[in-house]
Design an enzyme around this catalytic site. Sequence first.
Site, PDB file in Angstrom:
ATOM      1  N   THR A 142      31.300 -73.313 -32.242  1.00 41.56           N
ATOM      2  CA  THR A 142      31.219 -73.057 -33.731  1.00 41.56           C
ATOM      3  C   THR A 142      32.559 -72.313 -33.850  1.00 41.56           C
ATOM      4  O   THR A 142      33.389 -72.735 -35.180  1.00 41.56           O
ATOM      5  CB  THR A 142      30.655 -72.811 -34.542  1.00 41.56           C
ATOM      6  OG1 THR A 142      30.024 -71.802 -34.178  1.00 41.56           O
ATOM      7  CG2 THR A 142      29.362 -73.492 -35.055  1.00 41.56           C
ATOM      8  N   GLY A 143      32.947 -71.511 -33.234  1.00 38.92           N
ATOM      9  CA  GLY A 143      34.415 -70.994 -33.262  1.00 38.92           C
ATOM     10  C   GLY A 143      35.546 -70.945 -32.603  1.00 38.92           C
ATOM     11  O   GLY A 143      35.503 -72.756 -32.487  1.00 38.92           O
ATOM     12  N   CYS A 194      43.022 -63.318 -22.875  1.00 34.12           N
ATOM     13  CA  CYS A 194      44.131 -63.327 -22.742  1.00 34.12           C
ATOM     14  C   CYS A 194      45.210 -63.732 -22.841  1.00 34.12           C
ATOM     15  O   CYS A 194      46.156 -64.027 -22.433  1.00 34.12           O
ATOM     16  CB  CYS A 194      44.350 -63.896 -24.290  1.00 34.12           C
ATOM     17  SG  CYS A 194      43.211 -63.369 -25.747  1.00 34.12           S
ATOM     18  N   GLN A 252      50.273 -60.216 -30.725  1.00 34.09           N
ATOM     19  CA  GLN A 252      50.021 -61.454 -30.387  1.00 34.09           C
ATOM     20  C   GLN A 252      49.898 -62.503 -32.039  1.00 34.09           C
ATOM     21  O   GLN A 252      49.141 -61.899 -33.127  1.00 34.09           O
ATOM     22  CB  GLN A 252      48.091 -60.761 -29.792  1.00 34.09           C
ATOM     23  CG  GLN A 252      48.970 -59.950 -28.519  1.00 34.09           C
ATOM     24  CD  GLN A 252      47.857 -59.265 -28.289  1.00 34.09           C
ATOM     25  OE1 GLN A 252      47.717 -58.002 -27.218  1.00 34.09           O
ATOM     26  NE2 GLN A 252      46.303 -59.761 -28.843  1.00 34.09           N
ATOM     27  N   SER A 290      44.517 -66.074 -34.335  1.00 31.33           N
ATOM     28  CA  SER A 290      43.263 -66.686 -33.712  1.00 31.33           C
ATOM     29  C   SER A 290      42.854 -65.489 -32.552  1.00 31.33           C
ATOM     30  O   SER A 290      41.454 -66.305 -32.083  1.00 31.33           O
ATOM     31  CB  SER A 290      44.143 -68.070 -33.196  1.00 31.33           C
ATOM     32  OG  SER A 290      44.669 -67.731 -32.438  1.00 31.33           O
ATOM     33  N   GLY A 291      44.141 -65.140 -32.135  1.00 28.38           N
ATOM     34  CA  GLY A 291      43.384 -64.851 -30.974  1.00 28.38           C
ATOM     35  C   GLY A 291      41.882 -63.284 -31.460  1.00 28.38           C
ATOM     36  O   GLY A 291      41.149 -62.755 -30.225  1.00 28.38           O
ATOM     37  N   ARG A 304      49.111 -57.019 -33.236  1.00 23.86           N
ATOM     38  CA  ARG A 304      49.222 -58.109 -33.961  1.00 23.86           C
ATOM     39  C   ARG A 304      50.287 -58.352 -35.156  1.00 23.86           C
ATOM     40  O   ARG A 304      50.782 -57.685 -35.648  1.00 23.86           O
ATOM     41  CB  ARG A 304      47.539 -57.693 -34.561  1.00 23.86           C
ATOM     42  CG  ARG A 304      47.283 -58.953 -35.362  1.00 23.86           C
ATOM     43  CD  ARG A 304      46.438 -60.105 -33.924  1.00 23.86           C
ATOM     44  NE  ARG A 304      44.871 -59.614 -33.741  1.00 23.86           N
ATOM     45  CZ  ARG A 304      44.459 -60.054 -32.502  1.00 23.86           C
ATOM     46  NH1 ARG A 304      45.201 -61.124 -31.909  1.00 23.86           N
ATOM     47  NH2 ARG A 304      43.639 -59.655 -32.221  1.00 23.86           N
ATOM     48  N   HIS A 351      50.430 -65.703 -28.005  1.00 21.26           N
ATOM     49  CA  HIS A 351      50.788 -64.624 -27.465  1.00 21.26           C
ATOM     50  C   HIS A 351      52.337 -64.355 -27.274  1.00 21.26           C
ATOM     51  O   HIS A 351      52.552 -65.062 -26.107  1.00 21.26           O
ATOM     52  CB  HIS A 351      49.760 -63.681 -26.833  1.00 21.26           C
ATOM     53  CG  HIS A 351      48.422 -63.627 -27.280  1.00 21.26           C
ATOM     54  ND1 HIS A 351      48.298 -63.654 -28.831  1.00 21.26           N
ATOM     55  CD2 HIS A 351      47.458 -63.371 -26.807  1.00 21.26           C
ATOM     56  CE1 HIS A 351      47.204 -63.870 -29.387  1.00 21.26           C
ATOM     57  NE2 HIS A 351      46.691 -63.307 -27.386  1.00 21.26           N
ATOM     58  N   THR A 399      45.042 -69.855 -27.246  1.00 19.85           N
ATOM     59  CA  THR A 399      43.375 -70.443 -27.021  1.00 19.85           C
ATOM     60  C   THR A 399      43.464 -71.725 -26.576  1.00 19.85           C
ATOM     61  O   THR A 399      41.738 -71.970 -26.131  1.00 19.85           O
ATOM     62  CB  THR A 399      42.401 -70.952 -28.765  1.00 19.85           C
ATOM     63  OG1 THR A 399      44.060 -71.592 -28.960  1.00 19.85           O
ATOM     64  CG2 THR A 399      43.154 -69.317 -29.788  1.00 19.85           C
TER      65      THR A 399
HETATM   66  P1  NAP Z   1      34.119 -66.694 -32.837  1.00 14.30           P
HETATM   67  O1  NAP Z   1      35.499 -67.642 -33.740  1.00 14.30           O
HETATM   68  O2  NAP Z   1      34.465 -65.421 -33.662  1.00 14.30           O
HETATM   69  O3  NAP Z   1      33.095 -67.215 -32.609  1.00 14.30           O
HETATM   70  C1  NAP Z   1      32.126 -67.341 -32.180  1.00 14.30           C
HETATM   71  C2  NAP Z   1      30.569 -67.860 -31.093  1.00 14.30           C
HETATM   72  O4  NAP Z   1      29.933 -67.173 -31.334  1.00 14.30           O
HETATM   73  C3  NAP Z   1      30.582 -68.617 -32.795  1.00 14.30           C
HETATM   74  O5  NAP Z   1      30.242 -70.056 -32.476  1.00 14.30           O
HETATM   75  C4  NAP Z   1      29.136 -67.617 -33.422  1.00 14.30           C
HETATM   76  O6  NAP Z   1      27.993 -68.643 -33.490  1.00 14.30           O
HETATM   77  C5  NAP Z   1      28.325 -67.773 -31.719  1.00 14.30           C
HETATM   78  N1  NAP Z   1      27.370 -66.636 -31.993  1.00 14.30           N
HETATM   79  C6  NAP Z   1      27.652 -65.162 -32.710  1.00 14.30           C
HETATM   80  N2  NAP Z   1      26.988 -64.923 -32.437  1.00 14.30           N
HETATM   81  C7  NAP Z   1      25.713 -65.417 -31.738  1.00 14.30           C
HETATM   82  C8  NAP Z   1      24.853 -65.325 -31.045  1.00 14.30           C
HETATM   83  N3  NAP Z   1      24.015 -63.910 -31.480  1.00 14.30           N
HETATM   84  N4  NAP Z   1      23.620 -66.366 -30.237  1.00 14.30           N
HETATM   85  C9  NAP Z   1      24.208 -67.143 -30.043  1.00 14.30           C
HETATM   86  N5  NAP Z   1      25.638 -66.852 -30.452  1.00 14.30           N
HETATM   87  C10 NAP Z   1      26.479 -66.654 -31.189  1.00 14.30           C
HETATM   88  O7  NAP Z   1      35.528 -65.953 -31.847  1.00 14.30           O
HETATM   89  P2  NAP Z   1      36.323 -66.918 -30.631  1.00 14.30           P
HETATM   90  O8  NAP Z   1      37.845 -65.901 -30.766  1.00 14.30           O
HETATM   91  O9  NAP Z   1      35.927 -67.913 -30.720  1.00 14.30           O
HETATM   92  O10 NAP Z   1      35.730 -65.744 -29.078  1.00 14.30           O
HETATM   93  C11 NAP Z   1      34.374 -66.312 -28.376  1.00 14.30           C
HETATM   94  C12 NAP Z   1      35.214 -65.361 -26.907  1.00 14.30           C
HETATM   95  O11 NAP Z   1      36.284 -65.578 -26.361  1.00 14.30           O
HETATM   96  C13 NAP Z   1      35.230 -63.936 -27.505  1.00 14.30           C
HETATM   97  O12 NAP Z   1      34.050 -63.871 -26.539  1.00 14.30           O
HETATM   98  C14 NAP Z   1      35.975 -63.653 -26.909  1.00 14.30           C
HETATM   99  O13 NAP Z   1      36.244 -62.259 -26.889  1.00 14.30           O
HETATM  100  C15 NAP Z   1      36.773 -64.934 -26.409  1.00 14.30           C
HETATM  101  N6  NAP Z   1      38.196 -65.210 -26.098  1.00 14.30           N
HETATM  102  C16 NAP Z   1      38.978 -65.700 -27.748  1.00 14.30           C
HETATM  103  C17 NAP Z   1      40.480 -66.019 -27.263  1.00 14.30           C
HETATM  104  C18 NAP Z   1      40.574 -65.942 -28.598  1.00 14.30           C
HETATM  105  O14 NAP Z   1      42.252 -66.253 -29.071  1.00 14.30           O
HETATM  106  N7  NAP Z   1      40.051 -65.899 -29.693  1.00 14.30           N
HETATM  107  C19 NAP Z   1      41.251 -65.506 -25.820  1.00 14.30           C
HETATM  108  C20 NAP Z   1      40.237 -65.123 -25.137  1.00 14.30           C
HETATM  109  C21 NAP Z   1      39.342 -64.966 -24.980  1.00 14.30           C
HETATM  110  P3  NAP Z   1      28.181 -68.647 -35.684  1.00 14.30           P
HETATM  111  O15 NAP Z   1      28.928 -69.524 -35.622  1.00 14.30           O
HETATM  112  O16 NAP Z   1      26.624 -69.582 -35.623  1.00 14.30           O
HETATM  113  O17 NAP Z   1      28.158 -67.794 -35.983  1.00 14.30           O
END
Ligand code: NAP
Length: 355
Positions: free
Chosen positions: A12-13, A149, A176, A179-180, A235, A242, A328
Amino acid sequence: MSRIPVTILGATGVVGQRFVQRLAQHPQFRIQHLAASERSSGKTYAEACAWRIEGEPYGGLGSQVLVPGAPDTAFSPVVFSALDSGPAAELEPRFAQAGALVFSNASAFRMEADVPLLVPEVNPEHLGLLTLQRERRGWAGGILCNPNCTATVLVMALAPLQAAFGIEAVLMTSMQAVSGAGYPGVPSLDILGNVVPFIRSEEEKVEEETPKLLGAFQGGGIQPASLAISALCHRVPVVEGHTEAVSVKLRGNPSVEQVREALAAWKPLPQRLGLPTAPEVPIRLHTAEDRPQVRRDVEQDGGMSVHVGRIRPCPLLGIKFSLLGHNTHRGAAGGSLLNAELAVAMGVLSAGVRS
Ligand code: NAP
């Protein structure tokens, strides 16, 4: 060839949605399970998730029911994890133990000595660490991480320079995208018309992950690259992409033209293998004095290439340039998918596959 079933944890994230988008038409993988937190499981994907990216909403899977993110409910031989670091630390090893290869975006295991931290163009040989990981931990599967990233984008430009000349020092200042920080991320009142000179743990991640990424795989472990690196992370009010201002001290003080040639000539393994997610040209070189720019360049090549422009002499370290990459796509879901394609191409997937 039948497509390999996969699970997306954190579907969902922000990153989870990118996985769904990229996997909808993938030639080697098909989505079997979508999982998120307890808050979301039992709901349909469309009920639990506000689709916030371009393209077909929910990748056509809006009516699929989300399952709890545990091996007994969500096992597939390949797991793409878009979990936050806390849940990743708990859930990813359980899938690896159950025999899945987990391709993780989280920081939880990136710096573990037996965990490959992979960018397929940069260090494909680090995949060899998986054998050590399986022996040490007694896992049939395993965990493979993609880097932060900002570090991903940086090493894409540094790798050909390391190979051609050797790197002594790097100074990187980032701008950055919001969305990060995931969704909803930085509140609009904090970021609109503003620059925030702090992203928690970001500078530390870039400074510790970069030497591992550029390190040598020898004697069953990674010998980190010996270079001095300083990261300054900010940010900015940009949605995706980025930008990084990079100064680098290279061995032998090559000219601007030699640096440009080294970047242009780079043809790493994923491009030679023709992996489905690999951009044909990994580094897009710009000559216009005002490029690369986020709005004009970052979506090119499905967000998988990085952009280098304004290569010029640096009075401090020798060479400086502007760098841009998609956080992303290349920095998260696309990078992870490319890691999985490399694993398939190198034959490491079969050892962990359980149908
Ligand atoms: P996000 O939008 O906050 O999404 C987090 C996801 O994790 C949601 O699907 C959430 O589900 C789920 N979640 C949270 N707590 C949970 C739990 N206890 N058990 C199972 N699922 C759980 O974060 P994001 O930006 O997509 O980032 C995800 C990961 O990728 C992070 O570790 C981040 O550091 C890494 N990352 C992100 C980027 C970027 O540009 N955004 C780049 C590189 C790496 P619900 O919707 O149900 O809460």
